[in-house]
Design a protein around this motif. Structure first.
Motif, short mmCIF file in Angstrom:
data_model
loop_
_atom_site.label_atom_id
_atom_site.label_comp_id
_atom_site.label_asym_id
_atom_site.label_seq_id
_atom_site.Cartn_x
_atom_site.Cartn_y
_atom_site.Cartn_z
N ILE A 66 4.66 5.90 9.84
CA ILE A 66 4.11 6.89 8.91
C ILE A 66 5.18 7.32 7.91
O ILE A 66 4.93 7.40 6.71
CB ILE A 66 3.57 8.09 9.68
N ASP A 67 6.38 7.60 8.42
CA ASP A 67 7.46 8.02 7.53
C ASP A 67 7.78 6.97 6.50
O ASP A 67 8.05 7.28 5.33
CB ASP A 67 8.71 8.35 8.35
N LYS A 68 7.77 5.71 6.91
CA LYS A 68 8.05 4.63 5.98
C LYS A 68 6.97 4.55 4.91
O LYS A 68 7.26 4.40 3.72
CB LYS A 68 8.14 3.30 6.74
N GLY A 69 5.70 4.70 5.33
CA GLY A 69 4.60 4.67 4.36
C GLY A 69 4.67 5.83 3.40
O GLY A 69 4.47 5.67 2.19
N THR A 114 7.40 5.38 0.84
CA THR A 114 6.99 4.46 -0.23
C THR A 114 6.10 5.17 -1.24
O THR A 114 6.26 5.01 -2.46
CB THR A 114 6.25 3.26 0.37
N GLN A 115 5.13 5.97 -0.73
CA GLN A 115 4.25 6.71 -1.63
C GLN A 115 5.03 7.71 -2.47
O GLN A 115 4.77 7.87 -3.67
CB GLN A 115 3.18 7.44 -0.82
N LEU A 116 5.98 8.41 -1.83
CA LEU A 116 6.77 9.41 -2.56
C LEU A 116 7.62 8.75 -3.64
O LEU A 116 7.75 9.28 -4.75
CB LEU A 116 7.65 10.17 -1.58
N GLU A 117 8.19 7.62 -3.31
CA GLU A 117 9.00 6.90 -4.30
C GLU A 117 8.16 6.51 -5.51
O GLU A 117 8.58 6.65 -6.67
CB GLU A 117 9.62 5.67 -3.65
N LYS A 118 6.95 6.03 -5.25
CA LYS A 118 6.06 5.65 -6.35
C LYS A 118 5.63 6.87 -7.16
O LYS A 118 5.55 6.83 -8.39
CB LYS A 118 4.82 4.93 -5.79
#
Length: 303
Positions: free
Chosen positions: A95-98, A101-105
C-alpha cells in the motif's frame, strides 16, 4: 527381626558371593560363565519389562504433554502472531509503495500546473445519493470549501464541507456537479456535468460535455481541461478532466454534446490533493499527459 549372629553370617556370605560373581562376570567378558544366566534372566524378565514400559510410557508421555502444553500453545500463538505481522507488513509495504507512486505523480502534476496543494488520503465514500468522499485533511491544513481537488491524473471535484481534520469532497461525477471546461487546442469552452454513476464499470462514460457553440466540430479523442472559475474558486484552470468518448448526434440542437471518459478512476480514489493556492498564470494544456504515439481514433486536435 532380631539381629542375631546367624543373620549376620548369612548376609556376609551373600555379599561375598555377589562380589565373586561380579568379578567373574567382568573378567570373563564375552566368555563369561554367567552369560547363560544373563540370557535366562532376559528371557524371563524381558517381556515383563516391555509390558511395563507399554503401560508406563503412554502415561509418561501424557504427563509430559500436559506439562509442556502451555509452552506449546504459547509457541503456536507466537508463530500465528508473527505470520500475521508479516502479512500486515507485506500488505502495508504494498500500500505504501502504491501511495508513494500516486503522491509522486500528484506532485508532478501540481508542479506542471503551478498549484500549491495539500496531499490527503480518501478515508470513506459517501453513502447517500451524492457522489462524495471524505478526506483526512481540513481547516487545520488550510482546506476550505470551494477548493479544487485533484489527483495526478486529473480532476476529482471540489470541497463542499470542511472540519478541523477532515473534509467532504463532491465528485465531478455527481449529477449536481457543474464544471467550466475548455477544449484542448481549439480553446472552445463548455460545461461538464456529472451523470451520478461515479465511474463504476469498465470504460464507463460518467461525464457529459456541452459546448456553447453549436457549430463546433467534436471528435472522439479530444481532451478537456478545467476553464477555471472566477477568483479560482471552486475550480482552478488547466486541470485535466477527460477525453471525448462519444459525440451525441442531436439534430436541431442549439449546442453540441459528448460523453467524456474521465482521466480519474473515481471508484479507486486513494491519494488526492487539495489546491489551496491557485497558479500565478493559467497553465492551459501543460498538465495534460503526453499523447500516445498513435492516436486511437478521430481528430485528436479538433477544429
Amino acid at each position: 527381626m532380631r539381629d542375631t549372629g546367624r543373620n549376620r553370617l548369612v548376609l556376609g556370605v551373600l555379599l561375598v558371593a555377589s562380589l565373586v560373581l561380579i568379578t567373574l562376570d567382568y573378567r570373563g567378558g564375552d566368555n563369561s560363565p554367567l552369560n547363560g544366566l544373563r540370557g535366562l534372566g532376559a528371557t524371563v524378565f524381558g517381556p515383563l519389562e516391555r509390558v511395563a514400559a507399554s503401560v508406563v510410557r503412554p502415561v509418561g508421555n501424557t504427563f509430559d504433554a500436559i506439562r509442556d502444553a502451555p509452552g506449546q500453545r504459547n509457541r503456536a500463538s507466537d508463530l500465528l502472531k508473527e505470520n500475521q505481522e508479516l502479512r500486515e507488513q507485506l500488505r502495508s509495504n504494498t500500500i505504501d509503495k502504491g501511495r508513494a507512486t500516486q503522491l509522486e505523480k500528484l506532485l508532478g502534476s501540481a508542479g506542471l500546473g503551478g498549484y500549491k496543494i495539500v496531499a490527503a488520503n480518501v478515508i470513506s465514500a459517501g453513502q447517500g445519493f451524492e457522489d462524495t468522499v471524505t478526506i483526512d485533511v481540513g481547516t487545520l491544513s488550510g482546506v476550505k470549501p470551494d477548493m479544487t481537488v485533484m489527483t495526478g491524473d486529473g480532476l476529482v471535484g471540489r470541497v463542499i464541507k470542511s472540519g478541523p481534520a477532515s473534509a467532504t469532497v463532491l465528485l465531478a461525477t455527481d449529477s449536481a456537479s457543474t464544471v467550466g471546461a475548455r477544449m484542448e487546442t481549439s480553446k472552445e469552452i463548455g460545461v461538464v456535468t456529472g451523470t451520478g454513476r461515479r465511474g463504476f464499470g469498465v470504460g464507463a462514460a460518467t461525464l457529459r460535455l456541452e459546448l456553447l457553440a453549436p457549430d463546433v466540430r467534436l471528435s472522439p479523442g479530444q481532451r478537456v481541461v478545467t476553464l477555471g472559475s472566477q477568483d479560482d474558486r471552486p475550480y482552478v484552470p488547466g486541470v485535466p478532466i477527460g477525453v471525448v468518448e462519444k459525440v451525441e448526434q442531436t439534430p436541431g440542437a442549439l449546442t453540441r454534446t459528448a460523453l467524456i471518459r474521465p482521466f480519474v478512476h473515481f471508484s479507486g480514489l486513494d491519494v488526492v490533493g487539495v489546491v489551496v493556492a491557485p497558479p500565478q498564470r493559467d497553465p492551459h494544456d501543460a498538465v495534460l499527459p503526453p499523447r500516445p504515439s498513435t492516436p486511437s481514433s478521430g481528430d485528436p486536435q479538433g477544429s
